[in-house]
Design an enzyme around this catalytic site. Sequence first.
Site, PDB file in Angstrom:
ATOM      1  N   ASN A 120       0.805  -1.218   0.000  1.00 27.99           N
ATOM      2  CA  ASN A 120       0.000   0.000   0.000  1.00 27.99           C
ATOM      3  C   ASN A 120       0.842   1.273   0.000  1.00 27.99           C
ATOM      4  O   ASN A 120       0.369   2.316  -0.461  1.00 27.99           O
ATOM      5  CB  ASN A 120      -0.923   0.005   1.221  1.00 27.99           C
ATOM      6  CG  ASN A 120      -1.554   1.356   1.449  1.00 27.99           C
ATOM      7  OD1 ASN A 120      -2.481   1.754   0.755  1.00 27.99           O
ATOM      8  ND2 ASN A 120      -1.052   2.097   2.436  1.00 27.99           N
ATOM      9  N   SER A 172      -3.780   1.954  -9.653  1.00 27.71           N
ATOM     10  CA  SER A 172      -4.700   3.017 -10.068  1.00 27.71           C
ATOM     11  C   SER A 172      -5.114   2.833 -11.523  1.00 27.71           C
ATOM     12  O   SER A 172      -4.325   2.371 -12.350  1.00 27.71           O
ATOM     13  CB  SER A 172      -4.034   4.388  -9.917  1.00 27.71           C
ATOM     14  OG  SER A 172      -4.830   5.409 -10.480  1.00 27.71           O
ATOM     15  N   TYR A 232       2.891   9.773 -11.515  1.00 26.61           N
ATOM     16  CA  TYR A 232       2.092   8.823 -10.737  1.00 26.61           C
ATOM     17  C   TYR A 232       1.483   7.756 -11.660  1.00 26.61           C
ATOM     18  O   TYR A 232       1.517   6.557 -11.352  1.00 26.61           O
ATOM     19  CB  TYR A 232       0.993   9.562  -9.996  1.00 26.61           C
ATOM     20  CG  TYR A 232       0.130   8.695  -9.112  1.00 26.61           C
ATOM     21  CD1 TYR A 232       0.570   8.325  -7.843  1.00 26.61           C
ATOM     22  CD2 TYR A 232      -1.116   8.265  -9.539  1.00 26.61           C
ATOM     23  CE1 TYR A 232      -0.225   7.528  -7.028  1.00 26.61           C
ATOM     24  CE2 TYR A 232      -1.916   7.475  -8.734  1.00 26.61           C
ATOM     25  CZ  TYR A 232      -1.469   7.113  -7.479  1.00 26.61           C
ATOM     26  OH  TYR A 232      -2.253   6.317  -6.674  1.00 26.61           O
ATOM     27  N   LYS A 236       2.206   3.610 -11.613  1.00 24.77           N
ATOM     28  CA  LYS A 236       1.164   2.600 -11.454  1.00 24.77           C
ATOM     29  C   LYS A 236       1.064   1.701 -12.687  1.00 24.77           C
ATOM     30  O   LYS A 236       0.726   0.517 -12.574  1.00 24.77           O
ATOM     31  CB  LYS A 236      -0.178   3.273 -11.158  1.00 24.77           C
ATOM     32  CG  LYS A 236      -0.201   4.001  -9.814  1.00 24.77           C
ATOM     33  CD  LYS A 236       0.152   3.072  -8.654  1.00 24.77           C
ATOM     34  CE  LYS A 236      -0.017   3.740  -7.298  1.00 24.77           C
ATOM     35  NZ  LYS A 236       0.311   2.849  -6.170  1.00 24.77           N
ATOM     36  N   THR A 271      -8.278  10.969   1.202  1.00 28.96           N
ATOM     37  CA  THR A 271      -7.112  10.823   2.071  1.00 28.96           C
ATOM     38  C   THR A 271      -6.218  12.042   1.904  1.00 28.96           C
ATOM     39  O   THR A 271      -6.459  12.914   1.062  1.00 28.96           O
ATOM     40  CB  THR A 271      -6.295   9.562   1.710  1.00 28.96           C
ATOM     41  OG1 THR A 271      -5.767   9.727   0.384  1.00 28.96           O
ATOM     42  CG2 THR A 271      -7.148   8.303   1.770  1.00 28.96           C
TER      43      THR A 271
END
Length: 313
Positions: A120, A172, A232, A236, A271
Amino acid sequence: MDKKERAKERREKRRQEISLIRSIPYSDHQRWWSAETIAVVTGANRGIGFQIAHQLGLHGLTVVLTSRETAVGEESAKVLQEGGLKVIFHQLDVIDQESIDTFCSWIKENYGGIDILINNAGFNHNIGSENSVEFAEKVIAINYTGAKNMIKAAIPLMKPNTAGSRIVTVSSRLGRLNGRKNRISDDALRQQLEDADAISEELVDGTVNKFLEQVKDGSWTTGGWPQNNTDYSLSKLAVNAYTRLVARELAGRPEGEKIYVNCYCPGWVKTAMTGWAGQVTPEEGADTAIWLSLLPDMRISGKFFAERREIHF
């Protein structure tokens, strides 16, 4: 009702369906795990990781909650312990090999190995429509290299059991090879990365290294990379590709020693990483990780999921 509204309605209906499913407890014959089952969750001091640790603890597993920072990790574990859950903290930095080696030695000595690994730990500098690649090297290092480091370290520690050990990595949809709006425009490279039978670690590493080289010389904007959260998204994409690679390499293991490797998209979760602007609660974002971790009669490996459903890479 336009297309966007219909899509929103479908998502909400699916969320309600999953919420109902989550409320139904596993029956005794479905529970392949026990209090001796060891689940490791990286980056679990807050957000999705904390909720994964929480929910696994509620299901009666022994959870090893890890965090790069000791103080916050200990405090998070204490919160879950006070709720009666069997949660243990250990420091772990997924991009520090010495930290990984220390952690693995501790796991081996104290628990004999692990049954479930949840990758995670993650990082994203951009929020919303921002697309700076200022921290691209850190993003790639934590999201991709860190996950790869942990998978390699965990495989020799995976305990034999009839249900199979599990590795689940948080990924993602932004990393999809064939997303309509956010994909690599180089058709040849995309086809190479799509080929699950031929994909290699060298190809995946070479792809992210090429991107990082272009970041350094300033040519990344014309390199054909994803145009939304570029660093990002690419990190992923690499995670997704590596998931299929590892699943292929482990496919031949005999019954009783199977290791099932999958990844999933938790959605846009409320988050700190999203600036609290997400549409999904951390509890909901953790759900598919729990489902893949505990699924009875597991036979799925090398796949990508969202909301408990397989989606295309």
